[in-house]
Design an enzyme around this catalytic site. Structure first.
Site, PDB file in Angstrom:
ATOM      1  N   LYS A  76       0.829  -1.220   0.000  1.00  0.00           N
ATOM      2  CA  LYS A  76       0.000   0.000   0.000  1.00  0.00           C
ATOM      3  C   LYS A  76       0.856   1.259   0.000  1.00  0.00           C
ATOM      4  CE  LYS A  76       0.762   1.015   4.471  1.00  0.00           C
ATOM      5  NZ  LYS A  76       0.915   2.163   5.304  1.00  0.00           N
ATOM      6  N   THR A  90      -3.731   5.302   4.095  1.00  0.00           N
ATOM      7  CA  THR A  90      -2.437   5.826   3.652  1.00  0.00           C
ATOM      8  C   THR A  90      -2.591   6.743   2.448  1.00  0.00           C
ATOM      9  OG1 THR A  90      -1.538   3.727   4.360  1.00  0.00           O
ATOM     10  CG2 THR A  90      -0.064   5.131   3.153  1.00  0.00           C
TER      11      THR A  90
END
Ligand SMILES: NC(=O)c1ccc[n+]([C@@H]2O[C@H](COP(=O)([O-])OP(=O)(O)OC[C@H]3O[C@@H](n4cnc5c(N)ncnc54)[C@H](O)[C@@H]3O)[C@@H](O)[C@H]2O)c1
Length: 337
Positions: A189, A246
């Site tokens: 990610k 994120t």
């Protein structure tokens, strides 16, 4: 009450040390950096990495690695991923057989393509290694904001023991047997977050961000499943959950580094400005290597690598992604005949 040593006194190690201390455990916080330990002892706060979060007076803070590995019930390894191997190597002589070590860092080793738990198991074969990961910014955990994560281990017993150690009314912990899925979600990610930040820096909108998150998730899932991870994990807290936070959060250093690159900074200038290890840069290379090894198509990850390491303009990378051959969204879904 358990005896716990947290190794690594950056943002995450400091936030987790406080959480574990608030849970009633006896916590020792270790750092390899002497000035950091002195500063933490004096101020009881990490002013640069976690400002406004006070550590209790009775928490021991030390550079003595042997001492803090003498008899803890749990060691939490919270150093940034580029230091996981060197720190594990230094720890190895002091770790007893069956010692529980929970890795909370996120990354894949450049070159070897190993996950962090694999690195720890290689360096400290006598340890019982577990991982904890999920959408959990230190700045918010430090302030006690409700957060959920996953813990995974080689045995259900260890995972449930650790769930009990970390869990409290504002920190909810789920167990899962899929260590690989948890680790791949947490590290890949960061690469997509670099792309999402770059899109923000270029002035693109919410549509672009949603596209990067969704198609980025498709890439992570394709690679993860090819490597043996479970799709359910990748679509859980440690996968899509962490990807969303994120790519969207002001706290994410990977998103911030991407944002600066979108504004025209070079990768080096962006890393210097963020002043923290930008793990997505390391994981990007590893992800590209893994996509070649497992022959999985990862166009966003490929373009991120070109922007990072081949000086390709970010706007060109977006254009090339948009102009790829026509595709179906999900090749697994058949048309009715
Ligand atoms: N910050 C977060 O919100 C957060 C949340 C979840 C997971 N994580 C993960 O936790 C890990 C640590 O992140 P962080 O935010 O605490 O990073 P950080 O940049 O704040 O950590 C820096 C710390 O690492 C230690 N360190 C520095 N050089 C070292 C060396 N050579 N050897 C050993 N230790 C060294 C020092 O204690 C230093 O303060 C990362 O993998 C990150 O992805 C971070």
């Amino acid at each position: 009450m358990a005896k716990i040593s947290v190794l690594g006194a950056g943002s995450w190690g400091t936030a987790l040390a406080l959480l574990l201390s608030n849970n009633g455990h006896e916590v020792t916080l270790w750092s390899v950096i002497e000035q950091e330990v002195e500063m933490l002892k004096e101020k009881r706060e990490h002013e640069s990495k976690l400002p406004g979060v006070k550590l209790p007076e009775d928490m021991e803070i030390t550079t003595d690695l042997e001492g803090c590995l003498k008899d803890p019930d749990v060691a939490v390894l919270a150093v940034p991923s580029p230091f996981t191997r060197s720190t594990s190597h230094s720890m190895a002589p002091y770790v007893r057989k069956g010692q529980k070590i929970v890795n909370v860092a996120k990354g894949i080793e450049e070159g070897s393509f190993m996950t962090l738990s694999e690195i720890i198991e290689q360096e400290i074969p006598q340890a019982d290694v577990a991982v904890l990961s999920g959408p959990s910014h230190a700045e918010e955990v430090g302030r006690g904001l409700p957060t959920t994560v996953c813990v995974s281990a080689r045995t259900q017993e260890t995972a449930e023991y650790l769930q009990g150690i970390f869990m409290n009314p504002v920190f909810r912990v789920y167990t899962t047997p899929d260590i690989l899925g948890v680790e791949l979600g947490g590290s890949l990610k960061n690469v997509i977050a670099l792309a999402a930040g770059t899109a923000d820096g270029l002035g693109y909108g919410d549509n672009t961000k949603a596209a990067l998150i969704t198609r980025g998730m498709a890439e992570i899932a394709r690679l993860g499943v090819a490597m043996g991870a479970r799709l359910e994990t990748l679509y859980g807290l440690s996968g899509i959950g962490d990807l969303i936070v994120t790519c969207a959060s002001v706290h994410s250093r990977n998103r911030k580094a991407g944002y600066l690159m979108g504004k025209g900074y070079t990768m080096k200038e962006a890393m210097d400005e963020v002043k923290m290890v930008v793990e997505g840069v390391y994981s990007a290379k590893a992800a590209k290597g893994l996509s070649e090894k497992y022959q999985v198509e990862m166009p966003i990850i490929n373009e991120v690598n070109k922007v990072l390491f081949e000086d390709k303009a970010a706007s060109e990378a977006v254009k090339d992604l948009m102009l790829r051959d026509k595709k179906v969204e999900n090749p697994m879904l058949p048309w009715e005949k």
